[in-house]
Design an enzyme around this catalytic site. Sequence first.
Site: not given
Length: 677
Positions: A118, A120, A122, A230, A317, A411, A414, A429, A435
């Site tokens: 099944e 698991k 969380d 479950y 896990k 920036c 540049c 920028c 640039c």
Amino acid sequence: MSRSGKESSPARRIEALREEIRAHNHRYYVLDDPSIPDAEYDRLLRELEQLEAEHPELDDPDSPTHRVGARADEGFATVEHVVPMLSLANAFEDDEVAEFDRRIRELLDVESVTYTAEPKLDGLAISLRYEGGRLVRAATRGDGQAGEDVTGNVRTIRAIPLTLVGDELPDPLEVRGEVYMTRSGFRALNERLAAEDHKTFVNPRNAAAGSLRQLDPAVTADRPLRFFAYQALAEAGLGDNQSAVLERLREIGFPVSSLVRRVEGLDGLLAAYRDIGEARDALDFDIDGVVYKVEDFDRQQELGFVSRSPRWALARKFPAQEELTTLRAIDVQVGRTGKLTPVARLEPVFVGGVTVTNATLHNLDEIRRKDIRPGDAVIVRRAGDVIPEVVRALPEKRRSDLPEWQLPEHCPVCGSHVELVEGQADARCSGGLVCPAQRKRALEHFASRGAMDIEGLGTKIIAQLVERQRVDDPADLYSLDVETLAGLDRMGEKSAAKLVEAIARSKDVSLGRFLFALGIREVGEVGARNLARHFGGLDALMAADPEALEAVEDVGPIMAAHIHEFFSEQRNRAVVQRLLDAGVTPQAESAEPAGEQPLSGCSFVLTGSLSSMPRSEAKKRLQALGAKVTGSVSKNTRAVIVGDSPGSKLDKARELGVAVFDEDALAALLEGRLPEA
């Protein structure tokens, strides 16, 4: 415990681990505010288990290894579980699963065992008690022996039946399962909480627990909680094996995960782990492993329990999706559109199945909201193919001298000024024409059909010109010759000659198209034409301040700020001058003549709901009479037209002494008459 035991190194480590784990249990189960990832918690618990096994003389019945979570919070009544809600032993490798199967087969004296596998889930474990087919009590796991009575909150979760379906129902019936929150629901909830300046949740599990344990059930009802069943307690009589019970639970009204499967032997256990793991990223809810259970209940009874776990079950896990590491530094990357993205440089950490050294930090607002600083201990999350991200910092582990991180003013590629617009999270920028990070995209846009319309100058040609350092900015296009272009891949002399001609033809261009070609943020083709008509020439536009720019039709404060920022950057102005020097001649467009329409030269702002017509219609009719309708109030605004429930624009008008018109005055305006202020 003896005095000498307390003084020994293992004893000190055991006691330190117990205290640390108790503190984490309290934060996880009671405060719904975990401070470390699950994987780090698992490592601490396993270390404690191993030390206690090596030193049985240091055993303590109150050790966290003998408990599940933490005692109930004072805000809820305590419920003693008739049958303890135990936790499961964990496994992380195939060898540990093989050892589990071998041990089960030897204890049962059989060659093969049937299991259920099944997902698991969380979320938050919950126990539901039904009497006469009706829900009478819901309790959290708590410490396994006693939990919190959250019946009022659970009744708001639509996935949990308040009345069971069918006849011949066991009475009483206790069903156990997991309350969880979907990933999509979690994202929407956090967005809503952030918009309301409330604390956001770290992950869906934390959000589910925090939502279920609200003292006000109305808050829980407003949260997107779900449920999967479950387990039913053995005496319920729903079946003689796990698969039968789950099917019966589904029949009487409980949601059960479709990922549950019945498998045979070790090969089946390992295959189920792989299959469920492959499905993991496509799910809209989090799972962190697979739970194996001996299928037959009689065999479960024969196997019994050990310590705080059943012998007949095991939790395998998945590789951790969250891990703890150190943030070494924050670098800034510049994208093709000029967007600055802060990137975390991390102490290498294995998470989500790979070693991670970099993670996204999104933007400056996120860094500020999460209070993340170079040198911090941080939690990093990587799920599937998603780019790793820094979830949170741990301020409690921070050195006192760590300063807040500051976004660079220029920036990093540049050196142009970094533009931050109020109300927008992204920094960019401002050197759009110069640039290098934006070079290819800027050139592609410049040559596009709605802009300079340079036929034959496509993305592949531009890429070669940039990579071979033939072109740095749009002005360099006008110095290209046939020989240079013919040297590119798939370009003969004839094609090169045609492209040189197309570049030359583009020199004669309308001012509107030229403005659009510059690639100023927010300025589209229509906006560029409006700017060209309003100012009539390039010099007037380049000299305009934000207030003057906002007087242009459909130009609001954000667009005005972008235009002003663009022309304030000297590198951009230098490229514009080089374009003009190369022979590009933007054709001046006359400003709209004043006096031809009754409202020409007048600027208005609309706010609130109009009863006579939609605001969009009022705007169009005012513009048809020559008026400018803008989105913000300035000293140049002729009047603010106010409907019902006006916003802050009315306050701004009063602050600046700008006239305020009602709907009667609007009617007069639409007749071509300008009312007295």
